[in-house]
Design a protein around this motif. Structure first.
Motif, PDB file in Angstrom:
ATOM      1  N   UNK A 105       0.826  -1.211   0.000  1.00 51.54           N
ATOM      2  CA  UNK A 105       0.000   0.000   0.000  1.00 51.54           C
ATOM      3  C   UNK A 105       0.857   1.256   0.000  1.00 51.54           C
ATOM      4  N   UNK A 106       1.895   1.261   0.819  1.00 49.25           N
ATOM      5  CA  UNK A 106       2.782   2.415   0.857  1.00 49.25           C
ATOM      6  C   UNK A 106       3.461   2.657  -0.474  1.00 49.25           C
ATOM      7  N   UNK A 107       3.884   1.568  -1.137  1.00 54.24           N
ATOM      8  CA  UNK A 107       4.540   1.697  -2.435  1.00 54.24           C
ATOM      9  C   UNK A 107       3.576   2.218  -3.493  1.00 54.24           C
ATOM     10  N   UNK A 108       2.338   1.728  -3.469  1.00 55.10           N
ATOM     11  CA  UNK A 108       1.334   2.176  -4.440  1.00 55.10           C
ATOM     12  C   UNK A 108       1.080   3.670  -4.305  1.00 55.10           C
ATOM     13  N   UNK A 109       0.847   4.132  -3.073  1.00 54.05           N
ATOM     14  CA  UNK A 109       0.527   5.541  -2.857  1.00 54.05           C
ATOM     15  C   UNK A 109       1.714   6.431  -3.215  1.00 54.05           C
ATOM     16  N   UNK A 153      -8.642 -13.028   3.571  1.00 60.62           N
ATOM     17  CA  UNK A 153      -8.575 -11.866   4.460  1.00 60.62           C
ATOM     18  C   UNK A 153      -7.372 -10.996   4.113  1.00 60.62           C
ATOM     19  N   UNK A 154      -6.237 -11.626   3.768  1.00 59.09           N
ATOM     20  CA  UNK A 154      -5.035 -10.864   3.452  1.00 59.09           C
ATOM     21  C   UNK A 154      -5.246  -9.983   2.231  1.00 59.09           C
ATOM     22  N   UNK A 155      -5.855 -10.537   1.187  1.00 62.10           N
ATOM     23  CA  UNK A 155      -6.028  -9.777  -0.046  1.00 62.10           C
ATOM     24  C   UNK A 155      -7.081  -8.697   0.090  1.00 62.10           C
ATOM     25  N   UNK A 156      -8.262  -9.061   0.579  1.00 66.50           N
ATOM     26  CA  UNK A 156      -9.363  -8.098   0.547  1.00 66.50           C
ATOM     27  C   UNK A 156      -9.435  -7.251   1.816  1.00 66.50           C
ATOM     28  N   UNK A 157      -9.535  -7.873   2.983  1.00 74.95           N
ATOM     29  CA  UNK A 157      -9.671  -7.054   4.194  1.00 74.95           C
ATOM     30  C   UNK A 157      -8.398  -6.276   4.491  1.00 74.95           C
ATOM     31  N   UNK A 158      -7.280  -6.982   4.624  1.00 77.55           N
ATOM     32  CA  UNK A 158      -6.029  -6.287   4.939  1.00 77.55           C
ATOM     33  C   UNK A 158      -5.592  -5.396   3.781  1.00 77.55           C
ATOM     34  N   UNK A 159      -5.859  -5.835   2.548  1.00 81.28           N
ATOM     35  CA  UNK A 159      -5.515  -5.016   1.394  1.00 81.28           C
ATOM     36  C   UNK A 159      -6.278  -3.705   1.376  1.00 81.28           C
ATOM     37  N   UNK A 160      -7.606  -3.783   1.567  1.00 86.27           N
ATOM     38  CA  UNK A 160      -8.417  -2.565   1.590  1.00 86.27           C
ATOM     39  C   UNK A 160      -8.005  -1.667   2.754  1.00 86.27           C
ATOM     40  N   UNK A 161      -7.851  -2.265   3.939  1.00 90.19           N
ATOM     41  CA  UNK A 161      -7.530  -1.475   5.119  1.00 90.19           C
ATOM     42  C   UNK A 161      -6.178  -0.782   4.963  1.00 90.19           C
ATOM     43  N   UNK A 162      -5.192  -1.508   4.440  1.00 96.46           N
ATOM     44  CA  UNK A 162      -3.865  -0.911   4.268  1.00 96.46           C
ATOM     45  C   UNK A 162      -3.895   0.241   3.279  1.00 96.46           C
ATOM     46  N   UNK A 163      -4.635   0.084   2.181  1.00 98.04           N
ATOM     47  CA  UNK A 163      -4.738   1.166   1.217  1.00 98.04           C
ATOM     48  C   UNK A 163      -5.417   2.389   1.841  1.00 98.04           C
ATOM     49  N   UNK A 182      -5.504   3.190   5.051  1.00 92.36           N
ATOM     50  CA  UNK A 182      -4.590   3.774   6.040  1.00 92.36           C
ATOM     51  C   UNK A 182      -3.442   4.536   5.377  1.00 92.36           C
ATOM     52  N   UNK A 183      -3.041   4.101   4.190  1.00 86.29           N
ATOM     53  CA  UNK A 183      -1.940   4.766   3.493  1.00 86.29           C
ATOM     54  C   UNK A 183      -2.356   6.092   2.875  1.00 86.29           C
ATOM     55  N   UNK A 184      -3.596   6.170   2.407  1.00 85.27           N
ATOM     56  CA  UNK A 184      -4.000   7.364   1.652  1.00 85.27           C
ATOM     57  C   UNK A 184      -4.898   8.312   2.445  1.00 85.27           C
ATOM     58  N   UNK A 185      -5.638   7.796   3.409  1.00 85.13           N
ATOM     59  CA  UNK A 185      -6.622   8.625   4.109  1.00 85.13           C
ATOM     60  C   UNK A 185      -5.996   9.811   4.846  1.00 85.13           C
ATOM     61  N   UNK A 186      -4.883   9.639   5.571  1.00 87.46           N
ATOM     62  CA  UNK A 186      -4.292  10.818   6.235  1.00 87.46           C
ATOM     63  C   UNK A 186      -3.887  11.910   5.258  1.00 87.46           C
ATOM     64  N   UNK A 187      -3.435  11.529   4.071  1.00 88.54           N
ATOM     65  CA  UNK A 187      -3.051  12.514   3.057  1.00 88.54           C
ATOM     66  C   UNK A 187      -4.275  13.244   2.527  1.00 88.54           C
ATOM     67  N   UNK A 188      -5.353  12.491   2.287  1.00 82.38           N
ATOM     68  CA  UNK A 188      -6.593  13.132   1.846  1.00 82.38           C
ATOM     69  C   UNK A 188      -7.117  14.095   2.909  1.00 82.38           C
ATOM     70  N   UNK A 210     -13.725   4.439   9.845  1.00 84.57           N
ATOM     71  CA  UNK A 210     -12.850   5.377   9.150  1.00 84.57           C
ATOM     72  C   UNK A 210     -13.629   6.569   8.596  1.00 84.57           C
ATOM     73  N   UNK A 211     -14.860   6.330   8.147  1.00 85.69           N
ATOM     74  CA  UNK A 211     -15.687   7.442   7.674  1.00 85.69           C
ATOM     75  C   UNK A 211     -15.938   8.436   8.799  1.00 85.69           C
TER      76      UNK A 211
END
Length: 263
Positions: free
Chosen positions: A71-75, A113-123, A125-131, A171-172
């Protein structure tokens, strides 16, 4: 979504609903970064999107089970190529394994869980503070009706989607003071490549022909047909727009009325 240029990250963006969202955004003049595992498919999709214009498209191949590193690398890559903080995120990576709760191996539970739950959550967490710092952004999570209407043949997906509904609401609430929105979209059966894969899984469990299962799924649609990827994408793009500016912290179903519980 404002009339000025938006910058979108789309996970699961090389096909299906994610690809349809990318097409609609690019034709409206917004830039997109497609994220998925298969570099070849991503590259082909990006070429096609750039031919549409006027928005621009890039791609980033990664394994979204490698969190939070991926997630960090993507953002970081998105910020570099799009020259700014992403303003839109569609979390769309991950399918729905056809399995019962006890039939599913422990490894499958962990993988999904790793792909969808942790994947969504990590993305998020990586972008929301910046937004939130920019006071601009919308996150849409492609979840599924099984998250509120658990399905015994989609046991793992039901659990994953239920967990996503909860964390998205939290998060919302955290993001609303910064005017950043988080919304879930819950498709039912949708006429995409994933539907074909699901039909094969159901056929294996029921000892039916996959073509028969697929036909039954389409014929059983309450409105006489299933929504397409484009139909779901149109809802997502609306939710990303300023016209949906007061929709946050909730889930929107798009299943043709298949869900029988109270809305």
């Amino acid at each position: 979504m404002e009339q000025t240029n938006d910058r979108a990250i789309i996970t699961g963006g090389s096909r299906g609903i994610g690809r349809a969202v990318a097409e609609q955004l690019v034709t409206r003049g917004h830039d997109v970064l497609l994220v998925a595992r298969n570099a070849e498919t991503l590259a082909q999709s990006t070429v096609a999107l750039n031919a549409l214009g006027p928005g621009k498209a890039w791609w980033f191949a990664t394994d979204l089970t490698d969190q939070p590193t991926a997630a960090g690398e993507v953002v970081a890559y998105a910020e570099r190529v799009m020259e700014g903080v992403p303003t839109l995120l569609l979390n769309g990576a991950g399918g729905a394994s056809i399995t019962g709760a006890l039939d599913a191996s422990w490894t499958l539970w962990q993988q999904d869980f790793s792909l969808k739950f942790w994947g969504y959550l990590a993305m998020m967490r990586a972008v929301l503070p910046k937004m939130m710092e920019n006071r601009r952004g919308v996150i849409v999570n492609l979840v599924g009706v099984a998250g509120k209407d658990p399905n015994p043949t989609l046991a793992v997906a039901s659990a994953v989607n239920g967990a996503l509904r909860a964390v998205s609401k939290v998060l919302a609430d955290e993001a609303k003071s910064a005017h950043v929105r988080v919304v879930n979209v819950n498709p039912g059966a949708t006429d995409t490549d994933l539907l074909v894969e699901m039909a094969r899984g159901i056929a294996a469990r029921t000892h039916k022909d996959p073509a028969q299962v697929l036909a039954e799924m389409r014929q059983g649609a309450p409105l006489g047909s299933l929504p397409t990827a484009w139909d779901v994408a149109s809802l997502i793009v609306f939710l990303m727009s300023d016209a949906a500016g007061f929709i946050t912290g909730t889930s929107i179903d798009i299943d043709g009325g298949a869900h029988r519980g109270l809305a």
